[in-house]
Design a protein around this motif. Sequence first.
Motif, mmCIF file in Angstrom:
data_model
loop_
_atom_site.group_PDB
_atom_site.id
_atom_site.type_symbol
_atom_site.label_atom_id
_atom_site.label_comp_id
_atom_site.label_asym_id
_atom_site.label_seq_id
_atom_site.Cartn_x
_atom_site.Cartn_y
_atom_site.Cartn_z
ATOM 1 N N LEU A 94 0.766 -1.251 0.095
ATOM 2 C CA LEU A 94 -0.068 -0.043 -0.038
ATOM 3 C C LEU A 94 0.780 1.181 -0.068
ATOM 4 N N ALA A 95 1.902 1.451 0.830
ATOM 5 C CA ALA A 95 2.954 2.420 0.942
ATOM 6 C C ALA A 95 3.503 2.521 -0.500
ATOM 7 N N SER B 38 2.267 1.658 -3.360
ATOM 8 C CA SER B 38 1.210 2.044 -4.260
ATOM 9 C C SER B 38 0.939 3.692 -4.209
ATOM 10 N N TRP B 39 0.847 4.145 -2.867
ATOM 11 C CA TRP B 39 0.639 5.483 -2.587
ATOM 12 C C TRP B 39 1.707 6.411 -3.127
ATOM 13 N N SER B 40 3.014 5.980 -2.856
ATOM 14 C CA SER B 40 4.345 6.524 -3.536
ATOM 15 C C SER B 40 4.342 6.768 -5.011
ATOM 16 N N GLY C 166 -0.257 7.904 -5.827
ATOM 17 C CA GLY C 166 -0.992 8.695 -5.066
ATOM 18 C C GLY C 166 -2.217 8.130 -4.704
ATOM 19 N N THR C 167 -2.389 6.689 -4.785
ATOM 20 C CA THR C 167 -3.602 6.318 -4.247
ATOM 21 C C THR C 167 -3.147 4.564 -3.706
ATOM 22 N N LEU C 168 -4.187 4.203 -2.848
ATOM 23 C CA LEU C 168 -3.818 2.829 -2.276
ATOM 24 C C LEU C 168 -4.494 1.816 -3.139
#
Length: 234
Positions: A95-96, A98-100, A103-105
């Motif tokens: 998830l981290a 993906s966010w990086s 910009g979304t989980l």
Amino acid sequence: MVTDQHICPFGLKSRDLLGREGYEVDDHELKTRSETDAFMAEHGVKTTPQTFIGGERIGGYQDLLRYFGKEVADPKTTSYQPVIAVFAIAALIALAASWSAFGTLATVRAGEWFIAISMCILAMLKLRDLDSFSNMFLGYDLLAQRWVRYAYIYPFGEAAAGILMIAGALLWVAIPVALVIGSIGAVSVFKAVYIDRRELKCACVGGDSNVPLGFVSLTENLMMVAMAVWMLLK
């Protein structure tokens, strides 16, 4: 026991527990081996620390836990904690990432990374003690029982497939490796647990685990197969 060479962890835990239970602690540190031996001989005990409450000897750290009605962990008890830790950390890393990256989980890539990262962590745990892993793995894996060296190759294959899937590189290597070892593993676990009804320990988190063979190991292998098929179709 507090010496230049050793600080007793159970002494620290006992002192902390007593403090949390509201006791004022009169701590007597044993500074040398001779002091420790003399103390154990005087009280007829084989270990330190020893806790006394109101002049009554309670015992060591585990005895103190029981005195306060707290659970004492049995190292031989079946536990899914290692598996929960692996999958929870893998999910958070995915998830981290993906966010990086996006910009979304909620991304498909996060799901792919979760499986691939789980494979890498599980492989790492197996590789901590390859001999111990192989001993447990040989108890149920059908290919390893016929070709022992496969028990030593399996964790490297799992790690390589996971790393390549994270990178999205050399998938022509990663996909067949994951498909083969995952399929063989799934069949082996299913036969051992659901057909032969054998009660074994799972080598999925290494050879020193108390995780029972069954759903967890089957899930690990089916995840590899699913990931391989998904990337092949993709």
